[in-house]
Design a protein around this motif. Structure first.
Motif, PDB file in Angstrom:
ATOM      1  N   VAL A  21       0.862  -1.176   0.000  1.00 37.36           N
ATOM      2  CA  VAL A  21       0.000   0.000   0.000  1.00 37.36           C
ATOM      3  C   VAL A  21       0.904   1.233   0.000  1.00 37.36           C
ATOM      4  O   VAL A  21       1.601   1.505   0.973  1.00 37.36           O
ATOM      5  CB  VAL A  21      -0.933   0.014   1.228  1.00 37.36           C
ATOM      6  N   THR A  22       0.889   1.943  -1.119  1.00 36.93           N
ATOM      7  CA  THR A  22       1.791   3.083  -1.276  1.00 36.93           C
ATOM      8  C   THR A  22       1.506   4.184  -0.264  1.00 36.93           C
ATOM      9  O   THR A  22       2.403   4.696   0.400  1.00 36.93           O
ATOM     10  CB  THR A  22       1.671   3.660  -2.696  1.00 36.93           C
ATOM     11  N   ASP A  23       0.231   4.564  -0.136  1.00 38.76           N
ATOM     12  CA  ASP A  23      -0.161   5.615   0.813  1.00 38.76           C
ATOM     13  C   ASP A  23      -1.403   5.150   1.571  1.00 38.76           C
ATOM     14  O   ASP A  23      -2.528   5.360   1.127  1.00 38.76           O
ATOM     15  CB  ASP A  23      -0.455   6.926   0.072  1.00 38.76           C
ATOM     16  N   PRO A  24      -1.241   4.491   2.717  1.00 39.91           N
ATOM     17  CA  PRO A  24      -2.365   3.912   3.456  1.00 39.91           C
ATOM     18  C   PRO A  24      -3.439   4.926   3.833  1.00 39.91           C
ATOM     19  O   PRO A  24      -4.618   4.595   3.917  1.00 39.91           O
ATOM     20  CB  PRO A  24      -1.695   3.331   4.704  1.00 39.91           C
ATOM     21  N   ARG A  25      -3.046   6.187   4.067  1.00 44.09           N
ATOM     22  CA  ARG A  25      -4.009   7.191   4.521  1.00 44.09           C
ATOM     23  C   ARG A  25      -5.015   7.586   3.437  1.00 44.09           C
ATOM     24  O   ARG A  25      -6.038   8.198   3.725  1.00 44.09           O
ATOM     25  CB  ARG A  25      -3.268   8.443   5.012  1.00 44.09           C
ATOM     26  N   PHE A  39      -4.766  -7.763   6.384  1.00 40.02           N
ATOM     27  CA  PHE A  39      -3.582  -7.405   7.158  1.00 40.02           C
ATOM     28  C   PHE A  39      -3.657  -7.989   8.566  1.00 40.02           C
ATOM     29  O   PHE A  39      -2.643  -8.408   9.130  1.00 40.02           O
ATOM     30  CB  PHE A  39      -3.427  -5.882   7.211  1.00 40.02           C
ATOM     31  N   LEU A  40      -4.851  -8.025   9.163  1.00 46.77           N
ATOM     32  CA  LEU A  40      -5.004  -8.592  10.492  1.00 46.77           C
ATOM     33  C   LEU A  40      -4.730 -10.097  10.484  1.00 46.77           C
ATOM     34  O   LEU A  40      -4.127 -10.631  11.425  1.00 46.77           O
ATOM     35  CB  LEU A  40      -6.417  -8.311  11.025  1.00 46.77           C
ATOM     36  N   GLU A  41      -5.196 -10.773   9.440  1.00 45.46           N
ATOM     37  CA  GLU A  41      -4.943 -12.206   9.316  1.00 45.46           C
ATOM     38  C   GLU A  41      -3.447 -12.478   9.223  1.00 45.46           C
ATOM     39  O   GLU A  41      -2.926 -13.412   9.828  1.00 45.46           O
ATOM     40  CB  GLU A  41      -5.667 -12.770   8.097  1.00 45.46           C
ATOM     41  N   ARG A  42      -2.756 -11.636   8.466  1.00 44.72           N
ATOM     42  CA  ARG A  42      -1.314 -11.805   8.292  1.00 44.72           C
ATOM     43  C   ARG A  42      -0.565 -11.426   9.570  1.00 44.72           C
ATOM     44  O   ARG A  42       0.406 -12.079   9.955  1.00 44.72           O
ATOM     45  CB  ARG A  42      -0.830 -10.941   7.122  1.00 44.72           C
ATOM     46  N   GLN A  52       8.331  -7.433   8.477  1.00 48.50           N
ATOM     47  CA  GLN A  52       7.009  -7.733   7.942  1.00 48.50           C
ATOM     48  C   GLN A  52       5.915  -7.378   8.947  1.00 48.50           C
ATOM     49  O   GLN A  52       4.873  -6.834   8.589  1.00 48.50           O
ATOM     50  CB  GLN A  52       6.913  -9.227   7.583  1.00 48.50           C
ATOM     51  N   TYR A  53       6.180  -7.696  10.224  1.00 49.84           N
ATOM     52  CA  TYR A  53       5.207  -7.386  11.285  1.00 49.84           C
ATOM     53  C   TYR A  53       5.014  -5.878  11.411  1.00 49.84           C
ATOM     54  O   TYR A  53       3.886  -5.384  11.498  1.00 49.84           O
ATOM     55  CB  TYR A  53       5.680  -7.978  12.614  1.00 49.84           C
ATOM     56  N   GLN A  54       6.117  -5.128  11.412  1.00 49.11           N
ATOM     57  CA  GLN A  54       6.045  -3.678  11.544  1.00 49.11           C
ATOM     58  C   GLN A  54       5.311  -3.055  10.361  1.00 49.11           C
ATOM     59  O   GLN A  54       4.522  -2.123  10.528  1.00 49.11           O
ATOM     60  CB  GLN A  54       7.457  -3.089  11.662  1.00 49.11           C
ATOM     61  N   TYR A  55       5.574  -3.575   9.178  1.00 54.99           N
ATOM     62  CA  TYR A  55       4.893  -3.054   7.993  1.00 54.99           C
ATOM     63  C   TYR A  55       3.390  -3.277   8.101  1.00 54.99           C
ATOM     64  O   TYR A  55       2.584  -2.365   7.857  1.00 54.99           O
ATOM     65  CB  TYR A  55       5.430  -3.735   6.731  1.00 54.99           C
ATOM     66  N   ALA A  56       2.983  -4.495   8.474  1.00 59.71           N
ATOM     67  CA  ALA A  56       1.562  -4.807   8.577  1.00 59.71           C
ATOM     68  C   ALA A  56       0.891  -3.946   9.649  1.00 59.71           C
ATOM     69  O   ALA A  56      -0.192  -3.392   9.434  1.00 59.71           O
ATOM     70  CB  ALA A  56       1.375  -6.290   8.894  1.00 59.71           C
ATOM     71  N   ARG A  57       1.528  -3.808  10.792  1.00 60.17           N
ATOM     72  CA  ARG A  57       0.946  -3.037  11.908  1.00 60.17           C
ATOM     73  C   ARG A  57       0.861  -1.547  11.562  1.00 60.17           C
ATOM     74  O   ARG A  57      -0.168  -0.901  11.787  1.00 60.17           O
ATOM     75  CB  ARG A  57       1.787  -3.249  13.161  1.00 60.17           C
ATOM     76  N   ASN A  58       1.941  -0.993  11.045  1.00 60.95           N
ATOM     77  CA  ASN A  58       1.938   0.436  10.705  1.00 60.95           C
ATOM     78  C   ASN A  58       0.923   0.748   9.609  1.00 60.95           C
ATOM     79  O   ASN A  58       0.264   1.795   9.631  1.00 60.95           O
ATOM     80  CB  ASN A  58       3.333   0.875  10.256  1.00 60.95           C
ATOM     81  N   THR A  59       0.803  -0.146   8.628  1.00 59.57           N
ATOM     82  CA  THR A  59      -0.167   0.069   7.549  1.00 59.57           C
ATOM     83  C   THR A  59      -1.581   0.031   8.096  1.00 59.57           C
ATOM     84  O   THR A  59      -2.441   0.833   7.704  1.00 59.57           O
ATOM     85  CB  THR A  59       0.001  -0.997   6.450  1.00 59.57           C
ATOM     86  N   LEU A  60      -1.855  -0.888   9.010  1.00 57.10           N
ATOM     87  CA  LEU A  60      -3.175  -0.961   9.636  1.00 57.10           C
ATOM     88  C   LEU A  60      -3.508   0.337  10.363  1.00 57.10           C
ATOM     89  O   LEU A  60      -4.636   0.845  10.280  1.00 57.10           O
ATOM     90  CB  LEU A  60      -3.217  -2.133  10.621  1.00 57.10           C
ATOM     91  N   ILE A  61      -2.537   0.872  11.066  1.00 60.96           N
ATOM     92  CA  ILE A  61      -2.762   2.114  11.819  1.00 60.96           C
ATOM     93  C   ILE A  61      -3.082   3.261  10.860  1.00 60.96           C
ATOM     94  O   ILE A  61      -4.081   3.973  11.030  1.00 60.96           O
ATOM     95  CB  ILE A  61      -1.531   2.459  12.678  1.00 60.96           C
ATOM     96  N   GLU A  62      -2.247   3.451   9.864  1.00 59.19           N
ATOM     97  CA  GLU A  62      -2.441   4.568   8.930  1.00 59.19           C
ATOM     98  C   GLU A  62      -3.705   4.378   8.099  1.00 59.19           C
ATOM     99  O   GLU A  62      -4.417   5.342   7.800  1.00 59.19           O
ATOM    100  CB  GLU A  62      -1.217   4.696   8.033  1.00 59.19           C
ATOM    101  N   LEU A  94      -6.864   3.221  18.780  1.00 52.80           N
ATOM    102  CA  LEU A  94      -6.815   2.379  17.582  1.00 52.80           C
ATOM    103  C   LEU A  94      -5.680   1.365  17.678  1.00 52.80           C
ATOM    104  O   LEU A  94      -5.850   0.180  17.347  1.00 52.80           O
ATOM    105  CB  LEU A  94      -6.622   3.262  16.342  1.00 52.80           C
ATOM    106  N   ILE A  95      -4.518   1.811  18.116  1.00 54.01           N
ATOM    107  CA  ILE A  95      -3.360   0.913  18.258  1.00 54.01           C
ATOM    108  C   ILE A  95      -3.670  -0.200  19.258  1.00 54.01           C
ATOM    109  O   ILE A  95      -3.333  -1.375  19.033  1.00 54.01           O
ATOM    110  CB  ILE A  95      -2.120   1.713  18.690  1.00 54.01           C
ATOM    111  N   LYS A  96      -4.309   0.162  20.366  1.00 47.49           N
ATOM    112  CA  LYS A  96      -4.678  -0.858  21.361  1.00 47.49           C
ATOM    113  C   LYS A  96      -5.638  -1.876  20.749  1.00 47.49           C
ATOM    114  O   LYS A  96      -5.544  -3.081  21.023  1.00 47.49           O
ATOM    115  CB  LYS A  96      -5.317  -0.196  22.581  1.00 47.49           C
TER     116      LYS A  96
END
Length: 283
Positions: A21-25, A39-42, A52-62, A94-96
């Motif tokens: 995802v180039t720009d999640p926002r 992303f949650l499944e992954r 990979q974990y950081q990418y998935a988590r940060n993308t979910l947040i944004e 949201l992060i929680k």
């Protein structure tokens, strides 16, 4: 926005198994819902701390920032400047929600996340909106008191008493009174604030605050001294009056009484000692 080419994703290793995802926002809410599930499944099977974990988590947040802004919209009356703070606090919620979400719940992530976001915002207001800091239990009691007061007022057609409120809230009357006093700490006013309705328009709150009067400390002493003076003989009371009311010198008092200044001094000292000892006994 989404480069779904598996070759590129697997090549760099950072987004393995997930679309890039180039720009999640800027992801549309409809697309964000579908991507969030993927992303949650992954995220559930990735090792925490890996790229990979950081990418998935940060993308979910944004990608779900729009969800935070939606939840924060109900607090828009707070003003534009504070809205940014509200969104930041809501993002913590949201992060929680992302960290605690479990796929086994079989619920929409949106339904799961909103209570976390709103709860974090309300906690922020509860901790920062009070002009004077009061204990958490009193902050919560204030809210319960407002609800109980409104309920009883509509039911009784009048302002409820402390006892009635205590019975409804299952609290003691002392706790209800304490909650009422704590409510005064929610808002504050400047001492320079003008008082509404005043004709001159220049009267400020500080004008109604009394200053300390040093003489007030003598009132209690006067009340204790009065019965002691009443017990004195006529001559001793006369000497006290001439010395401390008429402010005559001991020589002048002696001339009036027909005695020496030394004798007046001894009489005055004896009387004052008696009064002093009587004052100390009554305290």
């Amino acid at each position: 926005m989404i480069a779904a080419t598996a070759s590129r994703t697997e090549a760099d290793g950072k987004t393995a198994g997930l679309p890039e995802v180039t720009d999640p926002r800027t992801v549309a809410p409809k697309d964000a819902r579908q991507l969030t599930k993927a992303f949650l499944e992954r995220l559930a099977v990735l090792e925490e701390g890996t790229p990979q974990y950081q990418y998935a988590r940060n993308t979910l947040i944004e990608m779900n920032t729009s969800l935070v802004r939606y939840a924060a919209g109900r607090f828009r009356s707070r003003g534009a400047e504070e809205m940014e703070d509200i969104v930041q606090v809501g993002t913590i919620g949201l992060i929680k929600a992302i960290d605690r979400f479990e796929l086994s719940r079989e619920v929409e992530f949106t339904s799961f996340a909103i209570p976390y976001i709103v709860g974090e915002i309300k906690r922020f207001f509860r901790d920062t909106s009070w002009a004077v800091h009061v204990p958490r239990r009193l902050q919560e009691a204030r809210v319960e008191l407002a609800r109980a007061t409104e309920e009883l007022r509509s039911r009784l057609g009048r302002t409820p008493t402390v006892r009635e409120l205590a019975e409804l809230m299952s609290l003691s009357e002392e706790e209800v009174i304490e909650a009422r006093m704590a409510s005064n700490g929610y808002n504050s006013s400047s001492l320079d604030a003008t008082i509404g309705g005043e004709p001159d328009g220049e009267t400020v709150l500080s004008d109604f605050i009394g200053a300390e009067d040093p003489a007030m400390g003598l009132v209690e002493d006067f009340h204790a001294l009065a019965p002691l003076i009443a017990e004195l003989g006529e001559r001793d009371r006369q000497i006290l009056h001439m010395r401390f009311v008429e402010e005559l010198t001991q020589a002048q008092i002696g001339e009036r009484l027909g005695c020496s200044q030394m004798h007046v001094s001894r009489l005055l000292s004896r009387t004052l000692k008696r009064l002093r000892e009587g004052m100390l006994t009554t305290r």
